[in-house]
Design an enzyme around this catalytic site. Structure first.
Site, PDB file in Angstrom:
ATOM      1  N   LYS A  99      -3.691  -1.786   9.968  1.00  0.00           N
ATOM      2  CA  LYS A  99      -4.074  -1.956   8.560  1.00  0.00           C
ATOM      3  C   LYS A  99      -4.290  -3.428   8.214  1.00  0.00           C
ATOM      4  CE  LYS A  99      -3.022   2.392   7.262  1.00  0.00           C
ATOM      5  NZ  LYS A  99      -3.868   3.278   6.470  1.00  0.00           N
ATOM      6  N   ARG A 119      -7.254   4.123  13.311  1.00  0.00           N
ATOM      7  CA  ARG A 119      -6.354   5.265  13.552  1.00  0.00           C
ATOM      8  C   ARG A 119      -5.727   5.233  14.945  1.00  0.00           C
ATOM      9  NH1 ARG A 119      -5.585   6.272   8.450  1.00  0.00           N
ATOM     10  NH2 ARG A 119      -7.485   6.831   7.336  1.00  0.00           N
ATOM     11  N   ASP A 165      -8.994   0.592   2.130  1.00  0.00           N
ATOM     12  CA  ASP A 165      -7.984   0.168   3.109  1.00  0.00           C
ATOM     13  C   ASP A 165      -8.488   0.561   4.501  1.00  0.00           C
ATOM     14  OD1 ASP A 165      -5.617  -0.502   4.393  1.00  0.00           O
ATOM     15  OD2 ASP A 165      -4.662   1.401   3.912  1.00  0.00           O
ATOM     16  N   GLU A 187      -9.808  12.750   7.622  1.00  0.00           N
ATOM     17  CA  GLU A 187      -9.742  14.092   7.028  1.00  0.00           C
ATOM     18  C   GLU A 187     -11.103  14.779   7.051  1.00  0.00           C
ATOM     19  OE1 GLU A 187      -7.863  11.854   3.629  1.00  0.00           O
ATOM     20  OE2 GLU A 187      -7.251  13.904   3.135  1.00  0.00           O
ATOM     21  N   ASP A 190       0.845  -1.190   0.000  1.00  0.00           N
ATOM     22  CA  ASP A 190       0.000   0.000   0.000  1.00  0.00           C
ATOM     23  C   ASP A 190       0.884   1.246   0.000  1.00  0.00           C
ATOM     24  OD1 ASP A 190      -2.484   1.225  -0.103  1.00  0.00           O
ATOM     25  OD2 ASP A 190      -2.575   1.470   2.072  1.00  0.00           O
ATOM     26  N   HIS A 198      -4.190  14.112   0.598  1.00  0.00           N
ATOM     27  CA  HIS A 198      -4.338  13.265   1.789  1.00  0.00           C
ATOM     28  C   HIS A 198      -3.110  13.387   2.691  1.00  0.00           C
ATOM     29  CE1 HIS A 198      -5.201   9.794   4.333  1.00  0.00           C
ATOM     30  NE2 HIS A 198      -4.015   9.300   4.017  1.00  0.00           N
ATOM     31  N   THR A 226      -8.799  -5.385   3.858  1.00  0.00           N
ATOM     32  CA  THR A 226      -8.779  -4.434   2.751  1.00  0.00           C
ATOM     33  C   THR A 226      -9.776  -4.959   1.739  1.00  0.00           C
ATOM     34  OG1 THR A 226      -6.454  -3.879   3.118  1.00  0.00           O
ATOM     35  CG2 THR A 226      -7.340  -3.445   0.926  1.00  0.00           C
ATOM     36  N   GLU A 247     -10.314   4.174   3.800  1.00  0.00           N
ATOM     37  CA  GLU A 247      -9.419   4.902   2.903  1.00  0.00           C
ATOM     38  C   GLU A 247      -9.834   4.588   1.481  1.00  0.00           C
ATOM     39  OE1 GLU A 247      -5.267   4.259   3.920  1.00  0.00           O
ATOM     40  OE2 GLU A 247      -5.413   5.766   5.519  1.00  0.00           O
ATOM     41  N   GLN A 277      -3.056   2.607  15.059  1.00  0.00           N
ATOM     42  CA  GLN A 277      -1.939   3.119  14.262  1.00  0.00           C
ATOM     43  C   GLN A 277      -1.117   4.152  15.035  1.00  0.00           C
ATOM     44  OE1 GLN A 277      -3.282   4.642  10.487  1.00  0.00           O
ATOM     45  NE2 GLN A 277      -1.229   5.086   9.739  1.00  0.00           N
ATOM     46  N   GLU A 319      -9.220   4.211  -2.161  1.00  0.00           N
ATOM     47  CA  GLU A 319      -8.025   4.005  -2.994  1.00  0.00           C
ATOM     48  C   GLU A 319      -8.410   3.238  -4.256  1.00  0.00           C
ATOM     49  OE1 GLU A 319      -4.534   2.525  -1.025  1.00  0.00           O
ATOM     50  OE2 GLU A 319      -5.209   3.168   0.962  1.00  0.00           O
TER      51      GLU A 319
HETATM   52 CA    CA Z   1      -3.855   3.186   2.689  1.00  0.00          CA
END
Ligand code: CA
Length: 436
Positions: free
Chosen positions: A272, A256, A252, A383, A147, A154, A276, A220, A259, A222
């Protein structure tokens, strides 16, 4: 700038080719269809409610209008002949490994079979199922998953939240597509429920870490690029583009809070690793050819191994919607475009191979979260809610900072031609409570 051995299509040719190709499958000619003859994306299906072994078997298929065409059966009865049996595995890896000539041979044959005026309509109709009667599965076996982090808006937004606007982008960011090695085992097909992860959480409010369900579970938005042709050493950006088989939508899922505690100094790990999700249809490069665009202008010149030989990104409209368990309708959270990426998948693949890292058939490369400059173009809740400080109000009146149990998130993607679309279908997942 043309490179040896390859002619890049210019804009006028691209525009001239950018029209609906007619099929005898009427639903494929509808201007709103995601799956016209121009598209022909590859999936894997079984018949819903099927009782016989043959009906329940997972088979390679192609989406056309409101139908799926069982190409595994058409290969077995001799209607499709690629020299070797490449469509019998219940995934697309054998064709992916067979290389670009066979990729093109199958696409040419499908256009003959499904194009307006085809003389082989009967044999195709016998191998067609309504999409509503098809269960869809992982379209390919993921070999390895990497990834990247190549969305500039972002990376700037996240960096601003955590380090302030002065140091938003790490010093390496403009020079290369940065990424991490993920887990192939965690990649699931659209429609798979996602269980909220547990993990170690550490907050300034308590002295020691705790083990608990994630409270800041996120999405996420993507795109995923799928490697078809393997390589055993460094490849150029142009070669990398040739080696890519096709594209899927990719979500994904990211915890948070897990992480934030685990990431130093080796980057994301369990945050993560839950899941996915990818969309069930592989949209191939030829379908996207009319929509090629260049990456944005550079602030700093790229080193030679990453320079673009031609337009390597695509104009694909993307959206994210969220539907709480209690609501009847989804709320659109984000609308953006794949062309917002700072590095293309081909640049990412070239960079990935630059150390000599072998790349294999079935490798999946996540683009990184795709956000635009405007608030409604942000591809993550981190975000959109600005780190949880600005809750979003959904159409139902509920508010969200991060995901709640029962929420269903759907990604969609579409390139818009003249009177037709190249659709990616949906990439959806519903959040289930942590199993304790
Ligand atoms: Ca990602």
């Amino acid at each position: 700038m043309p490179i040896a051995g390859r002619v890049w299509i210019n804009n006028s040719t691209r525009q001239a080719n950018n029209m609906l190709e007619k099929s005898w499958v009427e639903s494929a000619n509808n201007p709103d269809s995601e799956f016209p003859l121009n598209n022909l994306p590859y999936g894997v299906f079984s018949e819903a409610g099927g009782t016989s072994g043959a009906e329940k078997k997972r088979r390679c298929c192609v989406a056309i209008g409101k139908h799926v065409l069982d190409v595994a059966t058409l290969e077995r009865n001799g209607t499709i002949n690629l020299g070797d049996p490449l469509l019998q595995a219940g995934n697309w890896n054998p064709l992916m490994a067979a290389g670009p000539e066979r990729w093109q041979a199958l696409r040419d044959r499908l256009k003959q079979l499904l194009g307006a005026g085809s003389s082989e309509r009967n044999v195709c109709e016998a191998a067609m199922v309504d999409t509503s009667n098809a269960n869809l599965y992982m379209p390919f076996e993921v070999c390895e998953f990497t990834d990247f982090y190549s969305g500039k808006h972002h990376a700037t937004n996240v960096g601003t939240m955590f380090r302030g606007p002065e140091n938003a982008l790490p010093p390496n960011w403009l020079h290369m597509p940065i990424g991490y090695n993920g887990r192939a085992s965690s990649v699931v097909v659209s429609g798979t429920d996602i269980i909220r992860p547990q993990g170690q959480l550490k907050s300034p409010q308590y002295e020691n870490p705790i083990f608990a369900p994630s409270r800041r579970f996120d999405i996420e938005l993507e795109m995923g690029a799928i490697v078809g042709t393997a390589s055993s050493g460094p490849v150029s950006v142009a070669e990398a583009d040739d080696n890519i088989f096709g594209y899927v939508l990719l979500n994904d899922w990211s915890a948070r809070d897990i992480q934030a505690w685990e990431y130093q100094p080796l980057g994301p790990f369990q945050a993560k690793a839950t899941a996915t999700s990818i969309s069930p249809w592989i949209v191939t490069k030829p379908a996207l050819e009319p929509f090629r665009v260049s990456t944005p202008p550079r602030e700093v010149p790229l080193l030679k191994h990453l320079q673009e030989p031609g337009p390597l990104l695509y104009d694909i409209d993307l959206s994210v919607s969220l539907q709480p368990a209690s609501a009847n309708q989804p709320t659109t959270l984000c609308r953006t475009n794949f062309s917002e990426m700072y590095f293309s998948p081909a640049q990412q693949l070239a960079h990935h191979s630059s150390s000599g890292c072998p790349m294999r058939c079935g490798d999946l490369l996540g683009s990184g979260t795709i956000s635009g400059a405007e608030k409604h173009q942000r591809g993550s809740l981190l975000e959109l809610s600005w780190g949880g400080k600005e809750p979003l109000t959904l159409d139902s009146g509920e508010t969200r900072t991060f995901l709640e149990d029962g929420d269903t998130v759907v990604l969609k993607g579409k390139s818009r031609g003249k009177g037709y679309n190249i659709g990616f279908g949906s990439c959806s997942g519903r959040i289930m409570a942590t199993k304790v």
